[in-house]
Design a protein around this motif. Structure first.
Motif, PDB file in Angstrom:
ATOM      1  N   GLU A  47       1.219  -6.899 -11.649  1.00  0.00           N
ATOM      2  CA  GLU A  47       1.049  -7.627 -10.391  1.00  0.00           C
ATOM      3  C   GLU A  47      -0.120  -8.601 -10.597  1.00  0.00           C
ATOM      4  O   GLU A  47      -1.196  -8.173 -11.031  1.00  0.00           O
ATOM      5  CB  GLU A  47       0.680  -6.564  -9.344  1.00  0.00           C
ATOM      6  CG  GLU A  47       0.705  -6.961  -7.928  1.00  0.00           C
ATOM      7  CD  GLU A  47       0.375  -5.748  -7.045  1.00  0.00           C
ATOM      8  OE1 GLU A  47      -0.298  -4.796  -7.501  1.00  0.00           O
ATOM      9  OE2 GLU A  47       0.798  -5.765  -5.891  1.00  0.00           O
ATOM     10  N   LYS A  93       3.648   1.676  -4.874  1.00  0.00           N
ATOM     11  CA  LYS A  93       4.533   1.155  -5.925  1.00  0.00           C
ATOM     12  C   LYS A  93       3.769   0.910  -7.238  1.00  0.00           C
ATOM     13  O   LYS A  93       4.164   1.396  -8.295  1.00  0.00           O
ATOM     14  CB  LYS A  93       5.197  -0.160  -5.460  1.00  0.00           C
ATOM     15  CG  LYS A  93       5.963  -0.024  -4.154  1.00  0.00           C
ATOM     16  CD  LYS A  93       6.595  -1.337  -3.736  1.00  0.00           C
ATOM     17  CE  LYS A  93       5.610  -2.439  -3.417  1.00  0.00           C
ATOM     18  NZ  LYS A  93       4.796  -2.210  -2.205  1.00  0.00           N
ATOM     19  N   THR A  94       2.660   0.161  -7.133  1.00  0.00           N
ATOM     20  CA  THR A  94       1.895  -0.152  -8.353  1.00  0.00           C
ATOM     21  C   THR A  94       1.290   1.118  -8.946  1.00  0.00           C
ATOM     22  O   THR A  94       1.234   1.279 -10.168  1.00  0.00           O
ATOM     23  CB  THR A  94       0.807  -1.203  -8.035  1.00  0.00           C
ATOM     24  OG1 THR A  94       1.469  -2.380  -7.566  1.00  0.00           O
ATOM     25  CG2 THR A  94      -0.023  -1.545  -9.254  1.00  0.00           C
ATOM     26  N   THR A  95       0.889   2.032  -8.091  1.00  0.00           N
ATOM     27  CA  THR A  95       0.350   3.310  -8.577  1.00  0.00           C
ATOM     28  C   THR A  95       1.407   4.039  -9.399  1.00  0.00           C
ATOM     29  O   THR A  95       1.120   4.557 -10.483  1.00  0.00           O
ATOM     30  CB  THR A  95      -0.098   4.176  -7.369  1.00  0.00           C
ATOM     31  OG1 THR A  95      -1.121   3.469  -6.675  1.00  0.00           O
ATOM     32  CG2 THR A  95      -0.604   5.534  -7.806  1.00  0.00           C
ATOM     33  N   GLY A 138       0.797  -1.233   0.000  1.00  0.00           N
ATOM     34  CA  GLY A 138       0.000   0.000   0.000  1.00  0.00           C
ATOM     35  C   GLY A 138       0.819   1.267   0.000  1.00  0.00           C
ATOM     36  O   GLY A 138       0.288   2.364   0.212  1.00  0.00           O
TER      37      GLY A 138
HETATM   38  N1  LIG Z   1      -7.829   2.398  -7.918  1.00  0.00           N
HETATM   39  C1  LIG Z   1      -7.689   2.796  -6.669  1.00  0.00           C
HETATM   40  N2  LIG Z   1      -8.649   3.506  -6.045  1.00  0.00           N
HETATM   41  C2  LIG Z   1      -8.497   3.937  -4.767  1.00  0.00           C
HETATM   42  N3  LIG Z   1      -7.411   3.709  -4.016  1.00  0.00           N
HETATM   43  C3  LIG Z   1      -6.418   3.017  -4.577  1.00  0.00           C
HETATM   44  C4  LIG Z   1      -6.493   2.514  -5.922  1.00  0.00           C
HETATM   45  N4  LIG Z   1      -5.343   1.853  -6.208  1.00  0.00           N
HETATM   46  C5  LIG Z   1      -4.571   1.929  -5.107  1.00  0.00           C
HETATM   47  N5  LIG Z   1      -5.212   2.615  -4.130  1.00  0.00           N
HETATM   48  C6  LIG Z   1      -4.677   2.926  -2.789  1.00  0.00           C
HETATM   49  O1  LIG Z   1      -3.447   3.625  -2.988  1.00  0.00           O
HETATM   50  C7  LIG Z   1      -2.460   3.182  -2.058  1.00  0.00           C
HETATM   51  C8  LIG Z   1      -1.255   2.653  -2.817  1.00  0.00           C
HETATM   52  O2  LIG Z   1      -1.630   1.458  -3.498  1.00  0.00           O
HETATM   53  P1  LIG Z   1      -0.615   0.642  -4.428  1.00  0.00           P
HETATM   54  O3  LIG Z   1      -1.397  -0.466  -5.060  1.00  0.00           O
HETATM   55  O4  LIG Z   1       0.048   1.587  -5.324  1.00  0.00           O
HETATM   56  O5  LIG Z   1       0.416   0.085  -3.356  1.00  0.00           O
HETATM   57  P2  LIG Z   1       1.601  -0.970  -3.515  1.00  0.00           P
HETATM   58  O6  LIG Z   1       2.796  -0.337  -2.915  1.00  0.00           O
HETATM   59  O7  LIG Z   1       1.676  -1.437  -4.914  1.00  0.00           O
HETATM   60  O8  LIG Z   1       1.125  -2.149  -2.561  1.00  0.00           O
HETATM   61  P3  LIG Z   1       1.373  -3.766  -2.657  1.00  0.00           P
HETATM   62  O9  LIG Z   1       2.741  -4.028  -2.091  1.00  0.00           O
HETATM   63  O10 LIG Z   1       0.303  -4.319  -1.770  1.00  0.00           O
HETATM   64  O11 LIG Z   1       1.228  -4.183  -4.082  1.00  0.00           O
HETATM   65  C9  LIG Z   1      -3.144   2.134  -1.187  1.00  0.00           C
HETATM   66  O12 LIG Z   1      -3.578   2.771  -0.003  1.00  0.00           O
HETATM   67  C10 LIG Z   1      -4.321   1.676  -2.011  1.00  0.00           C
HETATM   68  O13 LIG Z   1      -5.392   1.273  -1.193  1.00  0.00           O
END
Ligand SMILES: Nc1ncnc2c1ncn2[C@@H]1O[C@H](COP(=O)(O)OP(=O)(O)OP(=O)(O)O)[C@@H](O)[C@H]1O
Ligand SMILES: [Mg+2]
Length: 326
Positions: free
Chosen positions: A106, A67-69, A64
């Motif tokens: 992912e 990263k994926t964002t 969270g």
């Molecule tokens: N489409 C979306 N709508 C609303 N919130 C989102 C969306 N995508 C991600 N988030 C929120 O944005 C934040 C970052 O999410 P992200 O998926 O980028 O994290 P991450 O680092 O890839 O996590 P992980 O290690 O679990 O894959 C999180 O709090 C997530 O809940």
């Protein structure tokens, strides 16, 4: 045709100046999905980074952290709330870069009825490939990801690790210059993970740029040249891994079979000490003090397990950066 000014910077080594090309650069890139109960933005906040061509770059951080964002923003799959970025000098999402990019998402989804050859063939045709060139590429990739012997199995019968392997092959079908891999080793057994790491290093040796996202700081430590660590959407650390792990002038002495009396003596000369299970650790800023302590410990009957320069781990770097909040 539009003229693209390649982003770059200069570095100095051995008294000479070198131009470095950037594969990726972002300036204050943000994607705010919502706000949490305290009003803090959720998503990615003001990320400015530079990824040099030919490097293994790790975007790290806990679940969270964004990263994926970041990856979706870089690929043009979601639009930024504010800020900007470029890939090979083109704005994010530009069609001009797509042929040079590979992407393993992912938890990738593939058509379940296809086997390995059919799946790669499908993705190859999307890049306009065909004929014997595509056939040879598919065979090469199936060998590379360890799926050649399983090439006729259908996706519906794949294990998680097999999906990751075919996903990695899919991401490389167009022989991309820049490869985005989100949680590459997810679902892979230790040998599979090691094979993938070796593959990534081979790709770097061939001049490719690899952008890895992972929450596994320990696994990324020996692999990445540079990292950015995110915490709750914000960059909390960045730099060359070598620099982040180095602790100037620190020597570590690790003992077993040491007495409480010895601990007290060493506490007086050490910068800090710690009891870890049945072991005793002492850190010194002065090498001769560490050596004297080791001699004293040995004379007192303790076993010297390790004595040498201290290196931090990326996990320690992260915990230090977030002030022990984790
Ligand atoms: N489409 C979306 N709508 C609303 N919130 C989102 C969306 N995508 C991600 N988030 C929120 O944005 C934040 C970052 O999410 P992200 O998926 O980028 O994290 P991450 O680092 O890839 O996590 P992980 O290690 O679990 O894959 C999180 O709090 C997530 O809940
Ligand atoms: Mg993610």
């Amino acid at each position: 045709m539009a003229i693209v000014k390649r982003p770059g910077k200069f570095a100095r080594a051995a008294g000479r100046c070198f131009a470095i090309s950037l594969a990726i650069n972002t300036e204050n890139l943000s994607k705010i999905y919502s706000r949490d109960a305290t009003g803090r933005p959720v998503g990615l906040i003001d990320l400015s980074l530079e990824v040099e061509e030919g490097q293994i770059f790790g975007l790290l951080g806990p679940n969270g952290s964004g990263k994926t964002t970041t990856l979706k923003l870089l690929l043009g799959l979601v639009f930024p709330t504010s800020g900007s970025g470029q890939i090979f000098g083109y704005p994010l999402g530009s069609n001009a870069t797509k042929e040079r990019i590979g992407f393993l998402p992912e938890g990738p989804y593939f058509y379940e009825h296809l086997n390995g050859i059919e799946l790669l063939s499908f993705y190859g045709t999307l890049f306009g490939m065909g004929g014997s060139r595509l056939e040879a590429r598919i065979e090469e990739l199936l060998h590379l990801v360890g799926m050649w012997d399983r090439r006729f199995i259908r996706v519906r019968d794949y294990s998680r690790g097999m999906r990751q392997r075919i996903g990695a092959a899919q991401a490389m079908i167009n022989d991309p210059d820049l490869l985005f891999l989100d949680e590459l080793t997810s679902g892979l057994d230790p040998i599979g993970a090691m094979e993938m790491h070796e593959l990534i290093m081979q790709l770097r040796d061939r001049g490719k740029t690899i952008f890895l996202c992972s929450h596994l700081l320990k696994d990324m430590e020996p692999l990445c040249d540079r990292v950015v660590i995110l915490d709750r959407g914000e960059m909390c650390q960045s730099g060359a891994v070598e620099d982040l792990l180095r602790v100037e002038n620190q020597c570590r002495l690790l003992l077993s079979n040491s007495s409480e009396e010895l601990h007290q003596k060493l506490q007086a000369s050490a910068q800090r000490t710690e009891v870890v299970g049945s072991h005793f650790e002492a850190y010194f800023t002065d090498q001769s003090a560490a050596l004297a302590a080791a001699q004293e410990a040995s004379a007192a009957g303790a076993v010297i397990e390790e004595l040498g320069p201290h290196h931090r781990t990326l996990e320690e770097v992260f915990i230090e950066a977030v002030g022990g909040e984790k």
